[in-house]
Design a protein around this motif. Structure first.
Motif, mmCIF file in Angstrom:
data_model
loop_
_atom_site.group_PDB
_atom_site.id
_atom_site.type_symbol
_atom_site.label_atom_id
_atom_site.label_comp_id
_atom_site.label_asym_id
_atom_site.label_seq_id
_atom_site.Cartn_x
_atom_site.Cartn_y
_atom_site.Cartn_z
ATOM 1 N N GLY A 14 0.677 -1.175 -0.085
ATOM 2 C CA GLY A 14 -0.001 0.094 -0.033
ATOM 3 C C GLY A 14 0.829 1.349 -0.113
ATOM 4 N N SER A 15 2.165 1.137 -0.023
ATOM 5 C CA SER A 15 2.937 2.235 0.156
ATOM 6 C C SER A 15 3.519 2.499 -1.286
ATOM 7 N N PRO A 16 3.401 3.851 -2.021
ATOM 8 C CA PRO A 16 3.644 3.960 -3.451
ATOM 9 C C PRO A 16 5.332 4.324 -3.230
ATOM 10 N N ARG A 17 5.902 4.070 -4.490
ATOM 11 C CA ARG A 17 7.456 4.258 -4.713
ATOM 12 C C ARG A 17 7.635 5.638 -4.830
ATOM 13 N N THR A 18 8.377 6.281 -3.947
ATOM 14 C CA THR A 18 8.667 7.509 -3.786
ATOM 15 C C THR A 18 10.039 8.136 -4.252
ATOM 16 N N LYS A 19 10.881 7.135 -4.137
ATOM 17 C CA LYS A 19 12.265 7.342 -4.391
ATOM 18 C C LYS A 19 12.673 6.607 -5.582
ATOM 19 N N PRO A 20 13.716 7.156 -6.120
ATOM 20 C CA PRO A 20 14.366 6.017 -7.252
ATOM 21 C C PRO A 20 15.008 5.190 -6.710
ATOM 22 N N ALA A 21 15.341 3.956 -7.339
ATOM 23 C CA ALA A 21 15.966 2.773 -6.721
ATOM 24 C C ALA A 21 17.348 2.963 -6.312
ATOM 25 N N GLU A 22 17.940 3.963 -6.886
ATOM 26 C CA GLU A 22 19.339 4.252 -6.565
ATOM 27 C C GLU A 22 19.377 4.964 -5.237
ATOM 28 N N VAL A 23 18.407 5.902 -5.151
ATOM 29 C CA VAL A 23 18.345 6.709 -3.876
ATOM 30 C C VAL A 23 18.193 5.738 -2.697
ATOM 31 N N ARG A 24 17.147 4.831 -2.897
ATOM 32 C CA ARG A 24 16.794 3.908 -1.740
ATOM 33 C C ARG A 24 18.117 3.056 -1.416
ATOM 34 N N LEU A 25 18.629 2.612 -2.670
ATOM 35 C CA LEU A 25 20.002 1.678 -2.272
ATOM 36 C C LEU A 25 20.849 2.591 -1.528
ATOM 37 N N ASP A 26 21.106 3.844 -1.808
ATOM 38 C CA ASP A 26 22.209 4.558 -1.119
ATOM 39 C C ASP A 26 21.722 4.885 0.278
ATOM 40 N N GLU A 27 20.791 4.911 0.512
ATOM 41 C CA GLU A 27 20.239 5.251 1.868
ATOM 42 C C GLU A 27 20.221 3.795 2.571
ATOM 43 N N LEU A 28 19.915 2.792 2.111
ATOM 44 C CA LEU A 28 20.089 1.476 2.706
ATOM 45 C C LEU A 28 21.713 1.225 3.071
ATOM 46 N N MET A 29 22.411 1.474 2.299
ATOM 47 C CA MET A 29 23.956 1.407 2.471
ATOM 48 C C MET A 29 24.637 2.315 3.582
ATOM 49 N N SER A 30 23.886 3.900 3.510
ATOM 50 C CA SER A 30 24.263 4.782 4.676
ATOM 51 C C SER A 30 23.976 4.172 5.861
ATOM 52 N N ALA A 31 22.569 3.700 5.795
ATOM 53 C CA ALA A 31 22.264 3.128 7.176
ATOM 54 C C ALA A 31 23.247 2.147 7.440
ATOM 55 N N ALA A 32 23.631 1.120 6.687
ATOM 56 C CA ALA A 32 24.310 0.025 7.229
ATOM 57 C C ALA A 32 25.704 0.654 7.677
ATOM 58 N N GLU A 33 26.352 1.712 6.978
ATOM 59 C CA GLU A 33 27.370 2.364 7.517
ATOM 60 C C GLU A 33 27.541 2.955 8.796
ATOM 61 N N LYS A 34 26.427 3.676 9.013
ATOM 62 C CA LYS A 34 26.186 4.393 10.386
ATOM 63 C C LYS A 34 26.295 3.354 11.445
ATOM 64 N N LEU A 35 25.526 2.403 11.327
ATOM 65 C CA LEU A 35 25.394 1.385 12.362
ATOM 66 C C LEU A 35 26.819 0.603 12.603
ATOM 67 N N PHE A 36 27.486 0.163 11.341
ATOM 68 C CA PHE A 36 28.677 -0.508 11.625
ATOM 69 C C PHE A 36 29.641 0.442 12.257
ATOM 70 N N LEU A 37 29.689 1.762 12.131
ATOM 71 C CA LEU A 37 30.539 2.633 12.688
ATOM 72 C C LEU A 37 30.288 2.717 14.234
ATOM 73 N N SER A 38 29.049 2.743 14.604
ATOM 74 C CA SER A 38 28.733 3.050 15.962
ATOM 75 C C SER A 38 28.590 1.879 16.575
ATOM 76 N N GLN A 39 28.234 0.785 16.191
ATOM 77 C CA GLN A 39 28.318 -0.644 16.892
ATOM 78 C C GLN A 39 29.051 -1.794 16.579
ATOM 79 N N GLY A 40 29.742 -1.842 15.297
ATOM 80 C CA GLY A 40 30.576 -2.601 14.843
ATOM 81 C C GLY A 40 29.662 -3.541 13.916
ATOM 82 N N VAL A 41 30.520 -4.314 12.870
ATOM 83 C CA VAL A 41 29.730 -5.079 12.040
ATOM 84 C C VAL A 41 29.094 -6.111 12.645
#
Length: 211
Positions: A14-41
């Motif tokens: 029920g949620s329409p796609r509002t972001k391009p796939a590249e943006v969503r992918l980049d945000e996913l990677m950035s979220a992972a990077e932030k968590l890896f930096l703060s608490q380890g892989v």
């Protein structure tokens, strides 16, 4: 690796796609990077990554099969951004001033590495550093070799073995920067100048013949 963007319907019902796939992918990677930096892989879970990125868990597995794959993608992104940062600095130099371009390459490498070493250390494991087919190293080395070859062709310096000199400068700059990171030095300017002076000694200048 399976992290290239593909067109597909939204995975959140029920949620329409509002972001391009590249943006969503980049945000996913950035979220992972932030968590890896703060608490380890190891301590970071896929559930935490998707929650931080505000995407469905299926979105993660659409792009990646594991945390190892997202680490590989982060390493590639890190290298691309590193190269772009250094190239941007080089592009501000006079196109025919090869000594300036080398000094700027060294300074930009030191400055960028100091600013991003924590991400560097996460995405490049010990195994990666000893990988003799290290693509990240090759890309940065090619950037340096282009400057050395440019100076050689312009008649500025005459190294007998340009690639060996490039390897020594690359390794020396990286190792020297590790030293200032360990000592928590924040001002890279004078340090980069000294490193540049030392590296230029490895490039014998061509002396104009006496009249």
């Amino acid at each position: 690796m399976r992290y290239k963007a593909k067109k597909r319907p939204s995975e959140i019902s029920g949620s329409p796609r509002t972001k391009p796939a590249e943006v969503r992918l980049d945000e996913l990677m950035s979220a992972a990077e932030k968590l890896f930096l703060s608490q380890g892989v190891e301590a970071t879970t896929v559930n935490e990554i998707v929650e931080s990125a505000n995407v469905a868990k299926g979105t993660f597995y659409h792009y990646f099969s594991s945390k190892n794959e997202i680490l590989e993608a982060l390493a590639k992104r890190y290298t691309e951004r590193f190269l772009e940062s250094v190239q941007k600095a080089i592009d501000g130099c006079s196109p025919d001033d090869w000594e300036e371009r080398l000094r700027v390459w060294i300074h930009a490498n030191i400055e960028t590495y100091v600013k991003t070493y924590r991400t560097h250390d996460i995405v490049y494991t010990a195994h990666h550093h000893h990988d003799r087919a290290n693509q990240a190293k090759s890309a940065i080395l090619d950037q340096l070799l282009e400057i050395i070859e440019g100076g050689r062709l312009a008649g500025i310096w005459a190294p007998n073995q340009p690639r060996i000199v490039a390897l020594l400068i690359y390794s020396g700059v990286h190792g020297a920067t590790d030293d200032i990171i360990a000592s928590k030095t924040t001002d890279c300017t004078s340090f980069a100048r000294n490193v540049s002076d030392a590296c230029l000694h490895m490039l014998p200048r061509i002396t104009a013949p006496k009249k």
